[in-house]
Design an enzyme around this catalytic site. Structure first.
Site, mmCIF file in Angstrom:
data_model
loop_
_atom_site.group_PDB
_atom_site.id
_atom_site.type_symbol
_atom_site.label_atom_id
_atom_site.label_comp_id
_atom_site.label_asym_id
_atom_site.label_seq_id
_atom_site.Cartn_x
_atom_site.Cartn_y
_atom_site.Cartn_z
ATOM 1 N N ALA A 68 -5.599 -1.767 1.049
ATOM 2 C CA ALA A 68 -6.400 -2.223 2.427
ATOM 3 C C ALA A 68 -5.280 -1.464 3.488
ATOM 4 C CB ALA A 68 -6.270 -3.675 2.660
ATOM 5 N N GLY A 112 -6.584 -3.303 -2.541
ATOM 6 C CA GLY A 112 -8.086 -3.040 -2.205
ATOM 7 C C GLY A 112 -8.609 -1.981 -3.070
ATOM 8 N N GLU A 115 -9.385 -3.042 -6.280
ATOM 9 C CA GLU A 115 -10.671 -3.920 -6.134
ATOM 10 C C GLU A 115 -11.830 -3.138 -6.013
ATOM 11 O OE1 GLU A 115 -8.060 -6.262 -3.278
ATOM 12 O OE2 GLU A 115 -8.154 -7.826 -4.688
ATOM 13 N N GLU A 135 0.126 -6.231 -4.111
ATOM 14 C CA GLU A 135 0.107 -7.236 -2.820
ATOM 15 C C GLU A 135 1.252 -8.183 -2.721
ATOM 16 O OE1 GLU A 135 -2.588 -6.362 -4.609
ATOM 17 O OE2 GLU A 135 -4.542 -6.310 -3.359
HETATM 18 C C1 HXC Z 1 -1.724 1.965 5.409
HETATM 19 C C2 HXC Z 1 -0.733 3.538 3.916
HETATM 20 C C3 HXC Z 1 -1.242 2.530 2.852
HETATM 21 C C4 HXC Z 1 -1.634 1.491 3.028
HETATM 22 C C5 HXC Z 1 -0.167 4.313 2.024
HETATM 23 N N1 HXC Z 1 -0.332 4.581 3.447
HETATM 24 N N2 HXC Z 1 -0.872 3.369 1.716
HETATM 25 N N3 HXC Z 1 -1.102 3.042 5.273
HETATM 26 N N4 HXC Z 1 -2.121 1.168 4.144
HETATM 27 N N5 HXC Z 1 -2.144 0.788 2.015
HETATM 28 C C6 HXC Z 1 0.259 5.430 4.227
HETATM 29 C C7 HXC Z 1 1.855 5.663 4.382
HETATM 30 O O1 HXC Z 1 2.243 4.765 5.218
HETATM 31 C C8 HXC Z 1 1.903 7.111 4.831
HETATM 32 O O2 HXC Z 1 1.746 7.260 6.021
HETATM 33 C C9 HXC Z 1 1.001 8.002 3.962
HETATM 34 O O3 HXC Z 1 -0.036 6.960 3.572
HETATM 35 C C10 HXC Z 1 1.544 8.263 2.633
HETATM 36 O O4 HXC Z 1 1.906 7.413 1.853
HETATM 37 P P1 HXC Z 1 3.690 7.433 1.336
HETATM 38 O O5 HXC Z 1 4.165 6.320 0.989
HETATM 39 O O6 HXC Z 1 4.376 8.478 2.162
HETATM 40 O O7 HXC Z 1 3.128 8.569 -0.111
HETATM 41 P P2 HXC Z 1 3.850 8.339 -1.332
HETATM 42 O O8 HXC Z 1 5.424 8.340 -1.134
HETATM 43 O O9 HXC Z 1 3.568 9.461 -2.196
HETATM 44 O O10 HXC Z 1 3.702 6.603 -1.858
HETATM 45 C C11 HXC Z 1 2.198 6.550 -2.480
HETATM 46 C C12 HXC Z 1 2.198 4.946 -2.588
HETATM 47 C C13 HXC Z 1 2.766 4.310 -1.389
HETATM 48 C C14 HXC Z 1 3.012 4.450 -3.770
HETATM 49 C C15 HXC Z 1 0.544 4.831 -2.842
HETATM 50 O O11 HXC Z 1 2.196 4.761 -0.448
HETATM 51 C C16 HXC Z 1 2.560 2.750 -1.352
HETATM 52 O O12 HXC Z 1 3.209 1.855 -2.027
HETATM 53 N N6 HXC Z 1 1.292 2.211 -0.511
HETATM 54 C C17 HXC Z 1 0.983 0.838 -0.267
HETATM 55 C C18 HXC Z 1 0.265 0.555 -1.571
HETATM 56 C C19 HXC Z 1 -0.001 -1.108 -1.408
HETATM 57 O O13 HXC Z 1 0.839 -2.016 -1.355
HETATM 58 N N7 HXC Z 1 -1.464 -1.360 -1.407
HETATM 59 C C20 HXC Z 1 -1.809 -3.037 -1.324
HETATM 60 C C21 HXC Z 1 -2.223 -3.047 0.184
HETATM 61 S S1 HXC Z 1 -2.561 -4.756 0.420
HETATM 62 P P3 HXC Z 1 2.809 7.935 7.156
HETATM 63 O O14 HXC Z 1 2.110 7.781 8.418
HETATM 64 O O15 HXC Z 1 3.999 7.001 7.042
HETATM 65 O O16 HXC Z 1 3.239 9.258 6.390
HETATM 66 C C22 HXC Z 1 -4.173 -4.823 -0.065
HETATM 67 C C23 HXC Z 1 -4.759 -6.032 0.268
HETATM 68 C C24 HXC Z 1 -6.310 -5.973 -0.258
HETATM 69 O O17 HXC Z 1 -4.782 -3.882 -0.596
HETATM 70 C C25 HXC Z 1 -7.005 -7.417 0.038
HETATM 71 C C26 HXC Z 1 -7.153 -7.803 1.522
HETATM 72 C C27 HXC Z 1 -8.006 -8.837 1.658
#
Ligand code: HXC
Length: 261
Positions: A68, A112, A115, A135
């Site tokens: 998400a 997400g 999921e 998460e």
């Molecule tokens: C918003 C995101 C994002 C996310 C990545 N980006 N994931 N933006 N939401 N979930 C953005 C980063 O901010 C960045 O933008 C660009 O995408 C590239 O990501 P990087 O982190 O620079 O890439 P990398 O170093 O290769 O790392 C990849 C990664 C990391 C390991 C996947 O991005 C990461 O940990 N992402 C979050 C994963 C996560 O926690 N997902 C769960 C989300 S909560 P900028 O502009 O900074 O360059 C969820 C809840 C669901 O899903 C349920 C809800 C009801």
């Protein structure tokens, strides 16, 4: 030609398969509210479109979807999340899609994103795929099925591990754990997913929908009730022309011509 204008996804219909590509490359396909809305609309249109017999959802080589959109959610209050019932509508409606849906996953399928993949009927993964429910690292938990579908797919031990530590599972572990149905080299992913979709598209749609319904029923009920549901569904298919055609074609050693009748 597809008449709807989408900004965060690309939809292509070819040979009875609707291919939906998540397309927010700058955010690793993070599921923004806009993307979720467009994906829902695309799925429901494909489900209603007579030309479509199977649906494939994919992302980019680097990410199916990294979750998400954290930036969109970061300042939301409890009241906002609760009142908007964040993601619940999507979670419910994706379950109602009646045509088979395949997830073709390369790279990150996190939160997400994992999921969404699990809400599809099955997952074909590239060797580069990484699945996770991270998460917990954000101070929350999975919210669109990550604690439920993952547990049903891989069992308690691995699901607890993933949901509590936030660690990722690679493609090989995902395959041996039962999370994905096939793993293929990254270069072959779309070919494999489209050919699986093509195979499904050649079947009787009445039969494929019924098969999907019967398998999904196994998650909702007891074995006895599930078997009864399957038996009734099986019997009902003898009311179709496609059953007559399928069995006649076998006996006549030719390909069946299904007409969804
Ligand atoms: C918003 C995101 C994002 C996310 C990545 N980006 N994931 N933006 N939401 N979930 C953005 C980063 O901010 C960045 O933008 C660009 O995408 C590239 O990501 P990087 O982190 O620079 O890439 P990398 O170093 O290769 O790392 C990849 C990664 C990391 C390991 C996947 O991005 C990461 O940990 N992402 C979050 C994963 C996560 O926690 N997902 C769960 C989300 S909560 P900028 O502009 O900074 O360059 C969820 C809840 C669901 O899903 C349920 C809800 C009801």
């Amino acid at each position: 030609a597809w008449i709807m204008a989408f900004e965060t996804i690309i939809v292509d219909i070819e040979d009875h398969v609707a291919l939906i590509k998540l397309n927010r490359p700058d955010a690793l396909n993070a599921l923004s509210q806009q993307l979720i809305g467009e994906l829902q609309e695309a799925l429901e249109s494909a489900d209603a479109n007579d030309k479509v017999r199977c649906i494939v959802i994919t992302g980019s080589e680097k990410a199916f979807a990294a979750g998400a959109d954290i930036k969109e959610m970061s300042t939301m209050s409890f009241a906002e999340v609760n009142l908007s019932n964040l993601f619940a509508d999507f979670g419910d409606r994706i379950q109602e899609i009646r045509k088979p849906v395949i997830a073709a996953v390369s790279g990150y399928a996190l939160g997400g994103g994992c999921e969404l993949a699990m809400a599809c009927d099955f997952i074909i993964a590239s060797e580069t795929a990484k699945f996770g429910q991270p998460e917990i690292n954000l101070g929350v938990i999975a919210g669109i099925g990550g604690s439920q579908r993952l547990t049903r797919a891989v069992g308690k031990a691995k699901s607890m591990d993933m949901n509590l530590t936030g660690r990722f599972m690679d493609a090989a572990e995902a395959e041996r754990s039962g999370l994905v149905s096939r793993v293929v080299p990254a270069k072959k992913l779309m070919e494999e997913a489209m050919s699986a979709a093509q195979k499904i598209a050649e079947k009787s749609l009445i039969a494929s929908r019924t098969a999907k319904e019967a398998v999904n029923r196994s998650f909702e009920t007891t074995l006895r009730e599930g078997l009864l549901f399957e038996r009734r569904a099986f019997h009902s298919l003898f009311a179709t022309e496609d059953q007559k055609e399928g069995m006649a074609a076998f006996a006549e050693k030719r390909e069946p011509q299904f007409r969804d009748r």
